[in-house]
Design a protein around this motif. Structure first.
Motif, PDB file in Angstrom:
ATOM      1  N   GLY A 277       0.797  -1.229   0.000  1.00  0.00           N
ATOM      2  CA  GLY A 277       0.000   0.000   0.000  1.00  0.00           C
ATOM      3  C   GLY A 277       0.821   1.266   0.000  1.00  0.00           C
ATOM      4  O   GLY A 277       0.258   2.359  -0.108  1.00  0.00           O
ATOM      5  N   GLY A 278       2.143   1.147   0.134  1.00  0.00           N
ATOM      6  CA  GLY A 278       2.987   2.331   0.109  1.00  0.00           C
ATOM      7  C   GLY A 278       3.977   2.339   1.254  1.00  0.00           C
ATOM      8  O   GLY A 278       4.208   1.331   1.929  1.00  0.00           O
ATOM      9  N   ARG A 300      -2.758   2.704  12.465  1.00  0.00           N
ATOM     10  CA  ARG A 300      -2.550   1.306  12.096  1.00  0.00           C
ATOM     11  C   ARG A 300      -1.320   0.721  12.778  1.00  0.00           C
ATOM     12  O   ARG A 300      -1.313  -0.420  13.229  1.00  0.00           O
ATOM     13  N   PHE A 301      -0.251   1.492  12.823  1.00  0.00           N
ATOM     14  CA  PHE A 301       1.007   1.031  13.394  1.00  0.00           C
ATOM     15  C   PHE A 301       1.243   1.766  14.706  1.00  0.00           C
ATOM     16  O   PHE A 301       1.328   2.992  14.736  1.00  0.00           O
ATOM     17  N   LYS A 316      -2.705  -9.710   5.524  1.00  0.00           N
ATOM     18  CA  LYS A 316      -1.907  -9.758   4.298  1.00  0.00           C
ATOM     19  C   LYS A 316      -1.490  -8.365   3.836  1.00  0.00           C
ATOM     20  O   LYS A 316      -0.410  -8.190   3.280  1.00  0.00           O
ATOM     21  N   GLU A 317      -2.381  -7.378   4.054  1.00  0.00           N
ATOM     22  CA  GLU A 317      -2.059  -6.023   3.609  1.00  0.00           C
ATOM     23  C   GLU A 317      -0.917  -5.400   4.415  1.00  0.00           C
ATOM     24  O   GLU A 317      -0.357  -4.365   4.032  1.00  0.00           O
ATOM     25  N   ALA A 340       5.997 -11.810   6.224  1.00  0.00           N
ATOM     26  CA  ALA A 340       4.978 -12.386   5.345  1.00  0.00           C
ATOM     27  C   ALA A 340       4.031 -13.231   6.191  1.00  0.00           C
ATOM     28  O   ALA A 340       4.429 -13.845   7.191  1.00  0.00           O
ATOM     29  N   LEU A 341       2.770 -13.283   5.809  1.00  0.00           N
ATOM     30  CA  LEU A 341       1.743 -14.033   6.523  1.00  0.00           C
ATOM     31  C   LEU A 341       1.367 -15.260   5.696  1.00  0.00           C
ATOM     32  O   LEU A 341       1.124 -15.170   4.501  1.00  0.00           O
ATOM     33  N   SER A 342       1.298 -16.406   6.371  1.00  0.00           N
ATOM     34  CA  SER A 342       0.938 -17.640   5.676  1.00  0.00           C
ATOM     35  C   SER A 342      -0.081 -18.399   6.504  1.00  0.00           C
ATOM     36  O   SER A 342       0.033 -18.482   7.732  1.00  0.00           O
TER      37      SER A 342
END
Length: 413
Positions: A277-278, A300-301, A316-317, A340-342
């Motif tokens: 997203g940037g 968000r963070f 995932k985003e 990364a999300l799995s």
């Protein structure tokens, strides 16, 4: 015949190449340069009527108080301009910019608190710059950039308290520098000057008189002898941990990254986050002491003062690269992790437990250095998420999440 000789003599005297104002004496040097000697004349203004061919103009030891753009407009070919020992307190921007051939500029022993530094951009031929014995309180970063022929720089006996890192590094021809008798504040912002002085071939005149005026514990100490233990570049270490969200609309997990830093002075922690997203840059905490989000912070963070970054309901985003940057007056240090999300079909018990791992290393540089991409690395962090239906099939047993650290070696930035 005699009348003709008289006419020729008058024409020669009135020729523009030899025009000379009455307060000055003008002569042609052996090398063909035209000298206008106007020193010690009690002048309050630059005299009018100078020849446009004058290449050396001496106005030292007069009573000049200011210089405007028009003051030197008649002498665009000047190569040497001597203005020392006047009362000059103001120079209009653009005054020297119209003198592209200038090699020697002396403004020492005046009353300048400000100088039109931007004019130096047009003076690429300048070899000697004397600004000593004035009242200059600052030298802007980059002010000397472009003076590739400058050999001698006099800044002594002013009111300089600090200098921007790299101030003299863009001067390849510099051979002699004078900085003594300035009230330097020897904070870590000036520590670079000690390192530069010990590594350069430039002669720092009277280095033993280039002293600290502050802080009190260093007053009277030579800038070139600052204790190395007072200023230490940052170090950074990144650890990480995931945990299930207690209750959330997405029934997700909270990923926590913790950046431990050290250095003197204590480093400031910043975050750089790059996702699909940037990019997001976070300078300082986004969470107030009472636990609420600051009005100007990123919702968000969640960045905490102690160096922790929390991402609730990690999805995932939110995949991407998370970089912790430690910054102090000596330099910077950064360390990154790619997240990364799995999903997983396996029972929760068979997933590895959380095991916080340190990610030391990263990349460091002194203030002003450019990062070297070949020296920057990052790790890959794969976060496994167990779907709700898998947990239900396991008989409502304790939900556990795991983090698998995959060593990828150093990846190019």
């Amino acid at each position: 015949m005699e009348p003709l000789l008289v006419v020729l003599a008058l024409v020669t005297l009135l020729s523009p190449s030899l025009a000379c104002p009455s307060p000055c004496s003008c002569s042609t040097k052996k090398n063909g340069r035209l000298l206008a000697e106007c020193a010690y004349r009690e002048l309050r203004d630059v005299p009018r009527g100078l020849s446009p061919n004058v290449t050396i103009l001496t106005l030292s030891a007069n009573r000049l108080g200011r210089l405007g753009r028009a003051s030197l407009a008649e002498v665009p070919e000047l190569q040497s301009l001597w203005l020392g020992y006047n009362h000059i307190s103001f120079v209009e921007p653009g005054t020297f910019a119209a003198l592209p051939h200038l090699k020697n500029l002396d403004l020492s022993h005046n009353r300048l608190a400000e100088f039109p530094w931007q004019d130096l951009r047009n003076l690429s031929a300048l070899q000697i710059l004397k600004l000593s014995n004035n009242r200059l309180g600052s030298l802007p970063g980059g002010a000397l950039a472009g003076l590739r022929e400058l050999r001698s720089l006099w800044l002594n006996d002013n009111e300089l308290t600090t200098l921007a890192r790299g101030t003299f590094e863009a001067l390849p021809a510099l051979a002699q520098l004078q900085l003594f008798h300035n009230p330097f504040n020897c904070s870590c912002k000036l520590f670079w000057l000690k390192e530069w002085a010990h590594s350069t071939s430039v002669v720092l005149s009277r280095a033993g008189s280039t002293l600290c005026a502050a802080p009190a514990r260093l007053r009277g100490r030579a800038v070139t002898e600052l204790p190395g233990s007072l200023c230490v570049a940052p170090s950074a270490q990144l650890t990480y941990l995931s945990s299930p969200a207690k209750a959330g609309p997405r029934d997700g997990l909270t990923l926590s990254l913790h950046c431990s830093v050290a250095g003197s002075p204590p480093p400031e922690i910043r975050w750089q986050i790059r996702t699909a997203g940037g990019r997001v840059d976070i300078h300082g905490p986004t969470v107030a002491r009472d636990g609420g989000a600051k009005a100007s912070g990123q919702q968000r963070f969640l960045a905490f003062k102690n160096g922790t970054m929390a991402i609730p309901d990690f999805g995932k985003e939110d995949e991407g690269t998370y970089t912790c940057v430690a910054v102090n007056d000596v330099g910077t240090r950064d360390v990154s992790v790619s997240v990364a999300l799995s999903g997983s079909e396996l029972p929760a018990e068979e997933l590895p437990r959380d095991d916080p791992q340190a990610i030391p290393g990263g990349h460091s540089c002194a203030k002003g250095d450019q990062p070297d991409p070949s020296g920057m690395g990052e790790k890959l962090l794969i976060v496994y998420h167990v779907p709700r239906e898998v947990r239900s099939a396991a008989g409502n047993r304790e939900f556990r999440l795991g983090i698998l650290l995959v060593a990828l070696g150093l990846l190019l930035w």
